[in-house]
Design a protein around this motif. Structure first.
Motif, PDB file in Angstrom:
ATOM      1  N   ARG A   1       0.827  -1.215   0.000  1.00  0.00           N
ATOM      2  CA  ARG A   1       0.000   0.000   0.000  1.00  0.00           C
ATOM      3  C   ARG A   1       0.854   1.255   0.000  1.00  0.00           C
ATOM      4  NH1 ARG A   1      -3.826  -1.919   4.724  1.00  0.00           N
ATOM      5  NH2 ARG A   1      -2.274  -3.565   4.735  1.00  0.00           N
ATOM      6  N   TRP A   2       1.986   1.199   0.693  1.00  0.00           N
ATOM      7  CA  TRP A   2       2.915   2.336   0.686  1.00  0.00           C
ATOM      8  C   TRP A   2       3.355   2.631  -0.742  1.00  0.00           C
ATOM      9  CZ3 TRP A   2       7.839   3.401  -0.881  1.00  0.00           C
ATOM     10  CH2 TRP A   2       8.471   4.519  -0.324  1.00  0.00           C
ATOM     11  N   ALA A   3       3.708   1.584  -1.490  1.00  0.00           N
ATOM     12  CA  ALA A   3       4.151   1.771  -2.868  1.00  0.00           C
ATOM     13  C   ALA A   3       2.998   2.246  -3.760  1.00  0.00           C
ATOM     14  CB  ALA A   3       4.727   0.460  -3.402  1.00  0.00           C
ATOM     15  N   LYS A   4       1.823   1.662  -3.569  1.00  0.00           N
ATOM     16  CA  LYS A   4       0.678   2.024  -4.402  1.00  0.00           C
ATOM     17  C   LYS A   4       0.319   3.489  -4.236  1.00  0.00           C
ATOM     18  CE  LYS A   4      -4.065   0.608  -5.489  1.00  0.00           C
ATOM     19  NZ  LYS A   4      -5.168  -0.342  -5.155  1.00  0.00           N
ATOM     20  N   GLN A   5       0.378   3.995  -2.995  1.00  0.00           N
ATOM     21  CA  GLN A   5       0.062   5.402  -2.744  1.00  0.00           C
ATOM     22  C   GLN A   5       1.003   6.332  -3.487  1.00  0.00           C
ATOM     23  OE1 GLN A   5       0.130   5.962   1.497  1.00  0.00           O
ATOM     24  NE2 GLN A   5      -1.742   4.783   1.856  1.00  0.00           N
ATOM     25  N   ARG A   6       2.189   5.842  -3.797  1.00  0.00           N
ATOM     26  CA  ARG A   6       3.203   6.663  -4.460  1.00  0.00           C
ATOM     27  C   ARG A   6       3.377   6.284  -5.932  1.00  0.00           C
ATOM     28  NH1 ARG A   6       3.674   6.111   0.674  1.00  0.00           N
ATOM     29  NH2 ARG A   6       4.588   7.750   1.995  1.00  0.00           N
ATOM     30  N   PHE A   7       2.476   5.426  -6.440  1.00  0.00           N
ATOM     31  CA  PHE A   7       2.513   4.976  -7.830  1.00  0.00           C
ATOM     32  C   PHE A   7       3.852   4.319  -8.166  1.00  0.00           C
ATOM     33  CE2 PHE A   7      -0.302   8.669  -7.518  1.00  0.00           C
ATOM     34  CZ  PHE A   7      -1.500   8.116  -7.951  1.00  0.00           C
ATOM     35  N   LEU A   8       4.327   3.511  -7.231  1.00  0.00           N
ATOM     36  CA  LEU A   8       5.593   2.802  -7.382  1.00  0.00           C
ATOM     37  C   LEU A   8       5.341   1.291  -7.424  1.00  0.00           C
ATOM     38  CD1 LEU A   8       7.681   4.782  -4.737  1.00  0.00           C
ATOM     39  CD2 LEU A   8       7.909   4.951  -7.224  1.00  0.00           C
ATOM     40  N   PRO A   9       6.270   0.520  -7.967  1.00  0.00           N
ATOM     41  CA  PRO A   9       6.131  -0.940  -7.948  1.00  0.00           C
ATOM     42  C   PRO A   9       6.134  -1.460  -6.507  1.00  0.00           C
ATOM     43  CG  PRO A   9       7.846  -0.254  -9.496  1.00  0.00           C
ATOM     44  CD  PRO A   9       7.490   0.957  -8.690  1.00  0.00           C
ATOM     45  N   ARG A  10       5.438  -2.577  -6.277  1.00  0.00           N
ATOM     46  CA  ARG A  10       5.400  -3.163  -4.937  1.00  0.00           C
ATOM     47  C   ARG A  10       6.807  -3.489  -4.438  1.00  0.00           C
ATOM     48  NH1 ARG A  10       0.582  -5.186  -2.903  1.00  0.00           N
ATOM     49  NH2 ARG A  10       1.691  -6.835  -1.784  1.00  0.00           N
ATOM     50  N   ALA A  11       7.697  -3.859  -5.356  1.00  0.00           N
ATOM     51  CA  ALA A  11       9.062  -4.200  -4.952  1.00  0.00           C
ATOM     52  C   ALA A  11       9.741  -3.037  -4.245  1.00  0.00           C
ATOM     53  CB  ALA A  11       9.882  -4.638  -6.164  1.00  0.00           C
ATOM     54  N   ILE A  12       9.439  -1.810  -4.655  1.00  0.00           N
ATOM     55  CA  ILE A  12      10.028  -0.638  -3.995  1.00  0.00           C
ATOM     56  C   ILE A  12       9.498  -0.534  -2.566  1.00  0.00           C
ATOM     57  CG2 ILE A  12      10.288   1.875  -4.060  1.00  0.00           C
ATOM     58  CD1 ILE A  12      11.785   0.386  -6.264  1.00  0.00           C
ATOM     59  N   GLY A  13       8.236  -0.842  -2.382  1.00  0.00           N
ATOM     60  CA  GLY A  13       7.683  -0.852  -1.031  1.00  0.00           C
ATOM     61  C   GLY A  13       8.381  -1.863  -0.143  1.00  0.00           C
ATOM     62  N   HIS A  14       8.667  -3.042  -0.690  1.00  0.00           N
ATOM     63  CA  HIS A  14       9.383  -4.050   0.097  1.00  0.00           C
ATOM     64  C   HIS A  14      10.811  -3.591   0.409  1.00  0.00           C
ATOM     65  CE1 HIS A  14       6.095  -6.795  -0.112  1.00  0.00           C
ATOM     66  NE2 HIS A  14       6.186  -6.996  -1.419  1.00  0.00           N
ATOM     67  N   GLN A  15      11.441  -2.914  -0.552  1.00  0.00           N
ATOM     68  CA  GLN A  15      12.791  -2.394  -0.289  1.00  0.00           C
ATOM     69  C   GLN A  15      12.775  -1.386   0.853  1.00  0.00           C
ATOM     70  OE1 GLN A  15      14.556  -0.873  -3.923  1.00  0.00           O
ATOM     71  NE2 GLN A  15      14.094  -2.755  -5.043  1.00  0.00           N
ATOM     72  N   ARG A  16      11.792  -0.495   0.837  1.00  0.00           N
ATOM     73  CA  ARG A  16      11.687   0.477   1.925  1.00  0.00           C
ATOM     74  C   ARG A  16      11.343  -0.214   3.236  1.00  0.00           C
ATOM     75  NH1 ARG A  16      11.401   6.019   0.809  1.00  0.00           N
ATOM     76  NH2 ARG A  16      11.242   6.147   3.078  1.00  0.00           N
ATOM     77  N   GLY A  17      10.613  -1.306   3.145  1.00  0.00           N
ATOM     78  CA  GLY A  17      10.324  -2.078   4.345  1.00  0.00           C
ATOM     79  C   GLY A  17      11.583  -2.638   4.981  1.00  0.00           C
ATOM     80  N   VAL A  18      12.536  -3.069   4.160  1.00  0.00           N
ATOM     81  CA  VAL A  18      13.811  -3.573   4.682  1.00  0.00           C
ATOM     82  C   VAL A  18      14.566  -2.459   5.391  1.00  0.00           C
ATOM     83  CG1 VAL A  18      16.078  -4.476   4.033  1.00  0.00           C
ATOM     84  CG2 VAL A  18      14.011  -5.454   3.021  1.00  0.00           C
ATOM     85  N   GLU A  19      14.519  -1.251   4.851  1.00  0.00           N
ATOM     86  CA  GLU A  19      15.169  -0.119   5.514  1.00  0.00           C
ATOM     87  C   GLU A  19      14.547   0.133   6.889  1.00  0.00           C
ATOM     88  OE1 GLU A  19      15.197   3.268   2.924  1.00  0.00           O
ATOM     89  OE2 GLU A  19      15.922   2.107   1.219  1.00  0.00           O
ATOM     90  N   ALA A  20      13.222  -0.020   6.976  1.00  0.00           N
ATOM     91  CA  ALA A  20      12.561   0.142   8.273  1.00  0.00           C
ATOM     92  C   ALA A  20      13.022  -0.933   9.248  1.00  0.00           C
ATOM     93  CB  ALA A  20      11.046   0.091   8.093  1.00  0.00           C
ATOM     94  N   VAL A  21      13.228  -2.145   8.745  1.00  0.00           N
ATOM     95  CA  VAL A  21      13.722  -3.231   9.598  1.00  0.00           C
ATOM     96  C   VAL A  21      15.068  -2.845  10.214  1.00  0.00           C
ATOM     97  CG1 VAL A  21      14.685  -5.565   9.556  1.00  0.00           C
ATOM     98  CG2 VAL A  21      12.482  -5.112   8.477  1.00  0.00           C
ATOM     99  N   ARG A  22      15.951  -2.313   9.406  1.00  0.00           N
ATOM    100  CA  ARG A  22      17.278  -1.955   9.917  1.00  0.00           C
ATOM    101  C   ARG A  22      17.172  -0.988  11.096  1.00  0.00           C
ATOM    102  NH1 ARG A  22      18.732  -1.629   4.100  1.00  0.00           N
ATOM    103  NH2 ARG A  22      20.022  -3.470   3.653  1.00  0.00           N
ATOM    104  N   GLY A  23      16.360   0.054  10.934  1.00  0.00           N
ATOM    105  CA  GLY A  23      16.231   1.039  11.996  1.00  0.00           C
ATOM    106  C   GLY A  23      15.634   0.460  13.259  1.00  0.00           C
ATOM    107  N   VAL A  24      14.639  -0.393  13.116  1.00  0.00           N
ATOM    108  CA  VAL A  24      13.970  -0.960  14.283  1.00  0.00           C
ATOM    109  C   VAL A  24      14.879  -1.958  14.999  1.00  0.00           C
ATOM    110  CG1 VAL A  24      12.052  -2.452  14.982  1.00  0.00           C
ATOM    111  CG2 VAL A  24      11.642  -0.538  13.443  1.00  0.00           C
ATOM    112  N   VAL A  25      15.619  -2.767  14.250  1.00  0.00           N
ATOM    113  CA  VAL A  25      16.532  -3.726  14.875  1.00  0.00           C
ATOM    114  C   VAL A  25      17.607  -2.990  15.674  1.00  0.00           C
ATOM    115  CG1 VAL A  25      18.290  -5.485  14.416  1.00  0.00           C
ATOM    116  CG2 VAL A  25      16.100  -5.566  13.214  1.00  0.00           C
ATOM    117  N   ARG A  26      18.150  -1.936  15.084  1.00  0.00           N
ATOM    118  CA  ARG A  26      19.166  -1.168  15.816  1.00  0.00           C
ATOM    119  C   ARG A  26      18.592  -0.576  17.092  1.00  0.00           C
ATOM    120  NH1 ARG A  26      20.856   1.537  10.129  1.00  0.00           N
ATOM    121  NH2 ARG A  26      22.397  -0.020   9.461  1.00  0.00           N
ATOM    122  N   ARG A  27      17.387  -0.018  17.003  1.00  0.00           N
ATOM    123  CA  ARG A  27      16.776   0.598  18.176  1.00  0.00           C
ATOM    124  C   ARG A  27      16.435  -0.451  19.232  1.00  0.00           C
ATOM    125  NH1 ARG A  27      17.341   4.385  21.510  1.00  0.00           N
ATOM    126  NH2 ARG A  27      15.431   5.204  22.461  1.00  0.00           N
ATOM    127  N   ALA A  28      15.973  -1.614  18.806  1.00  0.00           N
ATOM    128  CA  ALA A  28      15.648  -2.679  19.758  1.00  0.00           C
ATOM    129  C   ALA A  28      16.884  -3.071  20.564  1.00  0.00           C
ATOM    130  CB  ALA A  28      15.088  -3.891  19.022  1.00  0.00           C
TER     131      ALA A  28
END
Length: 214
Positions: free
Chosen positions: A6-33
């Motif tokens: 849905r993040w990608a769709k809202q920005r008219f981007l391929p779903r794969a880009i949304g998954h890539q940004r999701g991985v970036e979110a994982v990095r930040g959350v793992v570090r903070r945890a």
């Protein structure tokens, strides 16, 4: 970790880009945890139902997982994180299986955050497998089932967070969530930042937990 598409769709981007940004979110959350001293962080990365998605999307997800391991393993290991997997990662291709097994071995001696990745995971399947194993060795009780769950040896689940505004568990940690606190957020996963984790932990700390008592 819901909402990549849905993040990608809202920005008219391929779903794969949304998954890539999701991985970036994982990095930040793992570090903070790790910074705040969590014992365990479990991420629902790929469910048993996700195989039903289009083949190109499944392939893209597998590719992202490979790249995450190759690019982030040394940082994870260096920070004392121990990687765990729940579910059956044996269903993946040999290259990815070898990478995952190598990552598990590389971090096995670490004593910091348990980073638990749910891969090819479904809670109903997990409970059925645990019950079968428990029955093979003796009477079936809640204790013997729990001892044979994929999460055996991990701390109890205290807080379950689902992003993107969906209010359901989607076959995730059903047994473990029996007395967990739950938090459903409207934020899409690619936008989930360490500050969101801090706010979730603050909400958790303010709750009174009685586990069925008064």
């Amino acid at each position: 970790m819901d909402g990549n598409g849905r993040w990608a769709k809202q920005r008219f981007l391929p779903r794969a880009i949304g998954h890539q940004r999701g991985v970036e979110a994982v990095r930040g959350v793992v570090r903070r945890a790790g910074e705040v001293g969590l014992e365990a962080l479990t991420l629902y990365a790929f469910s048993t139902e996700n195989w039903r998605r289009p083949e190109d999307e499944v392939s893209a997800l597998m590719g992202l997982l490979k790249r995450f391991i190759l690019s982030d393993l040394e940082e994870i290991a260096g920070n004392g994180v121990r990687l765990r997997i729940i579910g059956d990662h044996g269903a993946f291709g040999p290259e990815l299986r070898d990478l995952l097994d190598g990552a598990l071995a590389r971090t096995a001696g670490n004593t910091g955050l348990n980073l638990v990745i749910a891969l090819n995971y479904g809670s109903q399947d997990e409970i059925a497998r645990a019950a079968a194993r428990a029955a093979a060795v003796g009477p079936i009780t809640p204790e013997t089932i729990e001892a044979h769950l994929d999460t055996a040896g991990l701390p109890p689940l205290d807080l379950l967070i689902r992003t993107s505004g969906e209010v359901r568990l989607s076959n995730f940690l059903l047994w473990q969530a029996a007395y967990a606190e739950m938090l459903f957020l409207d934020v899409l996963w690619p936008d989930f930042a360490p500050a969101h984790l801090d706010a979730a932990l603050a909400q958790f700390a303010a709750r009174e937990r009685r586990f069925g008592g008064r």
